[in-house]
Design an enzyme around this catalytic site. Structure first.
Site, PDB file in Angstrom:
ATOM      1  N   CYS A   1       0.854  -1.184   0.000  1.00 35.00           N
ATOM      2  CA  CYS A   1       0.000   0.000   0.000  1.00 35.00           C
ATOM      3  C   CYS A   1       0.887   1.231   0.000  1.00 35.00           C
ATOM      4  CB  CYS A   1      -0.905  -0.012   1.228  1.00 35.00           C
ATOM      5  SG  CYS A   1      -2.023   1.401   1.312  1.00 35.00           S
TER       6      CYS A   1
ATOM      7  N   HIS B   1      -9.095  -3.887  -2.096  1.00 37.69           N
ATOM      8  CA  HIS B   1      -8.105  -3.119  -1.329  1.00 37.69           C
ATOM      9  C   HIS B   1      -8.500  -1.635  -1.310  1.00 37.69           C
ATOM     10  CE1 HIS B   1      -3.833  -2.164  -0.094  1.00 37.69           C
ATOM     11  NE2 HIS B   1      -4.220  -0.996  -0.593  1.00 37.69           N
ATOM     12  N   GLU B   2      -8.817  -1.091  -2.474  1.00 43.40           N
ATOM     13  CA  GLU B   2      -9.173   0.329  -2.557  1.00 43.40           C
ATOM     14  C   GLU B   2     -10.518   0.592  -1.882  1.00 43.40           C
ATOM     15  OE1 GLU B   2      -6.823   2.204  -3.243  1.00 43.40           O
ATOM     16  OE2 GLU B   2      -5.538   0.776  -4.273  1.00 43.40           O
TER      17      GLU B   2
ATOM     18  N   HIS C   1     -10.139   1.176   1.699  1.00 39.63           N
ATOM     19  CA  HIS C   1      -9.708   2.540   2.044  1.00 39.63           C
ATOM     20  C   HIS C   1     -10.909   3.457   2.292  1.00 39.63           C
ATOM     21  CE1 HIS C   1      -5.378   2.593   1.897  1.00 39.63           C
ATOM     22  NE2 HIS C   1      -5.361   1.992   0.716  1.00 39.63           N
TER      23      HIS C   1
END
Length: 183
Positions: free
Chosen positions: A101, A143-144, A147
């Site tokens: 990341c 993953h995004e 966030h």
């Protein structure tokens, strides 16, 4: 919004906040932000980046898979802005894969993710898109998306043994002794 945003790092409280929906896609600052995210991800050898990583707590990220020094086996795709994204459905199966990341420099984690996700998002032109993503691109999306929820990949690692330094990861990758994925 100001230009020249920097990637914020672990410890910055914005990374742990749930992001707010993008309300006005016609706002020129949103289009500028999309361009800045794409440029930043490419310059940093990232395969994705979320607005919260640039200290902007809005539900927007870029998926930009391509082979690069950090992800040499990544598939090639055009950078895609995904605004107010949702996961509609996902496969029952997960697979572990190595993730890094840009906001957690120097570390990699062996993270379980769904192998397939059906997603919906608004593109940068205001059109609703619905598609199925698989394998590495599905991993980037998840993953995004995390966030936007204030979750980092290190929160998803199942064991401390599943964390490596970036240097050790690269050395193992160069020696081809690193498992890329496993059930």
């Amino acid at each position: 919004m100001e230009n020249n945003h920097q990637i914020i790092q672990l410890g910055n409280p914005i990374l742990r906040q749930q992001s707010l929906p993008v309300e006005n896609l016609a706002d020129p600052s949103i289009q500028t932000l999309i361009d800045e995210l794409i440029t930043t991800a490419i310059a940093a050898n990232g395969v994705g980046i979320a607005a919260p990583q640039m200290a902007i707590s809005e539900r927007l990220f870029i998926v930009a898979s391509r082979p690069n020094p950090r992800y040499p086996h990544a598939p090639q795709m055009e950078p895609t802005a995904m605004i107010n994204p949702k996961i509609i459905a996902h496969s029952p199966t997960t697979v572990k894969g190595w993730e890094g990341c840009l906001s957690v420099p120097g570390l990699r984690g062996f993270v379980p993710r769904y192998t397939t996700v059906e997603v919906e998002y608004t593109d940068r032109y205001g059109s609703i898109q619905n598609c199925q993503l698989t394998d590495f691109v599905a991993r980037i999306f998840q993953h995004e998306y995390d966030h936007l929820e204030g979750i980092l990949f290190i929160d998803r690692v199942e064991s401390p043994q599943d964390i490596l330094t970036e240097a050790e990861y690269q050395q193992l990758l160069d020696n081809s002794s690193l498992p890329v994925e496993r059930e």
